[in-house]
Design a protein around this motif. Structure first.
Motif, PDB file in Angstrom:
ATOM      1  N   TYR A  17      -2.068  -6.246   7.653  1.00  0.00           N
ATOM      2  CA  TYR A  17      -3.166  -5.778   6.795  1.00  0.00           C
ATOM      3  C   TYR A  17      -4.101  -4.870   7.588  1.00  0.00           C
ATOM      4  O   TYR A  17      -4.549  -3.833   7.099  1.00  0.00           O
ATOM      5  CB  TYR A  17      -3.959  -6.942   6.206  1.00  0.00           C
ATOM      6  CG  TYR A  17      -3.204  -7.790   5.215  1.00  0.00           C
ATOM      7  CD1 TYR A  17      -2.298  -7.231   4.323  1.00  0.00           C
ATOM      8  CD2 TYR A  17      -3.395  -9.162   5.168  1.00  0.00           C
ATOM      9  CE1 TYR A  17      -1.604  -8.018   3.423  1.00  0.00           C
ATOM     10  CE2 TYR A  17      -2.716  -9.958   4.263  1.00  0.00           C
ATOM     11  CZ  TYR A  17      -1.820  -9.375   3.388  1.00  0.00           C
ATOM     12  OH  TYR A  17      -1.141 -10.154   2.491  1.00  0.00           O
ATOM     13  N   PHE A  55       0.965  -3.023   4.202  1.00  0.00           N
ATOM     14  CA  PHE A  55       0.407  -4.012   3.265  1.00  0.00           C
ATOM     15  C   PHE A  55       1.521  -4.846   2.631  1.00  0.00           C
ATOM     16  O   PHE A  55       1.390  -6.061   2.487  1.00  0.00           O
ATOM     17  CB  PHE A  55      -0.424  -3.329   2.176  1.00  0.00           C
ATOM     18  CG  PHE A  55      -1.796  -2.944   2.628  1.00  0.00           C
ATOM     19  CD1 PHE A  55      -2.718  -3.898   3.029  1.00  0.00           C
ATOM     20  CD2 PHE A  55      -2.177  -1.618   2.651  1.00  0.00           C
ATOM     21  CE1 PHE A  55      -3.991  -3.538   3.445  1.00  0.00           C
ATOM     22  CE2 PHE A  55      -3.439  -1.248   3.068  1.00  0.00           C
ATOM     23  CZ  PHE A  55      -4.359  -2.208   3.470  1.00  0.00           C
ATOM     24  N   GLN A  80      -2.132 -10.903   8.750  1.00  0.00           N
ATOM     25  CA  GLN A  80      -3.436 -10.271   8.981  1.00  0.00           C
ATOM     26  C   GLN A  80      -3.295  -9.032   9.873  1.00  0.00           C
ATOM     27  O   GLN A  80      -3.996  -8.040   9.678  1.00  0.00           O
ATOM     28  CB  GLN A  80      -4.410 -11.272   9.621  1.00  0.00           C
ATOM     29  CG  GLN A  80      -4.670 -12.508   8.777  1.00  0.00           C
ATOM     30  CD  GLN A  80      -5.332 -12.173   7.453  1.00  0.00           C
ATOM     31  OE1 GLN A  80      -6.236 -11.358   7.400  1.00  0.00           O
ATOM     32  NE2 GLN A  80      -4.868 -12.797   6.386  1.00  0.00           N
TER      33      GLN A  80
END
Length: 155
Positions: free
Chosen positions: A16, A44, A13
């Motif tokens: 991201y 990513f 996370q």
């Protein structure tokens, strides 16, 4: 503190989020210039690899981020540069483009004059023209406009 702890516990996370912020900055502030685009895409990819447990630990994830950034930059640099330099179609920046006008004074790659609307305009041959000059009295076509300079092509 809960958000910070969540990001420390969930590395995918975090990557991201870093990738998303990088792409937002790239597209809004830098104008699709490149460096953060590559970094954001690599973040990513690193997040996905971390999420699927292919890699684990900050050291491996940072290493993967760096290597991925370099690989993506190497693969996408030239295609993106070609895309940016593609031109985008015919020049329509002036309503004079495409007009056929008489040559007032011989036009070469460095100087010359055309006559349009009762005014003599500075002109020169367009860079794509292979001839050395257009004689006074002939007719030419305006191919591009740079300020008050007309770039012309012979008929």
């Amino acid at each position: 503190m809960d958000i910070l702890q969540y990001l420390l516990d969930n590395h995918d996370q975090t990557f991201y989020l870093i990738g998303g912020i990088s792409l937002i900055i790239e597209l809004t502030i830098l104008g699709f210039g490149g460096p953060l685009l590559f970094f954001g895409l690599a973040a990513f990819i690193t997040g996905a690899l971390s999420g699927f447990a292919v890699i684990s630990g900050w050291e491996a994830e940072i290493f993967t981020l760096g290597i991925s950034t370099a690989i993506i930059a190497a693969l996408l640099w030239k295609p993106l540069k070609n895309f940016q330099n593609s031109g985008g179609g015919a020049d329509s920046s002036s309503d004079m483009i495409g007009l056929q006008v008489p040559v007032a004074a011989e036009i070469t790659h460095t100087q010359g004059k055309i006559r349009y609307s009762g005014i003599d305009w500075n002109a020169r041959l367009h860079k794509e023209v292979s001839i050395s000059s257009i004689n006074a009295g002939d007719t030419c076509t305006i191919a591009a406009v740079e300020g008050t300079l007309m770039l012309v092509k012979p008929l």
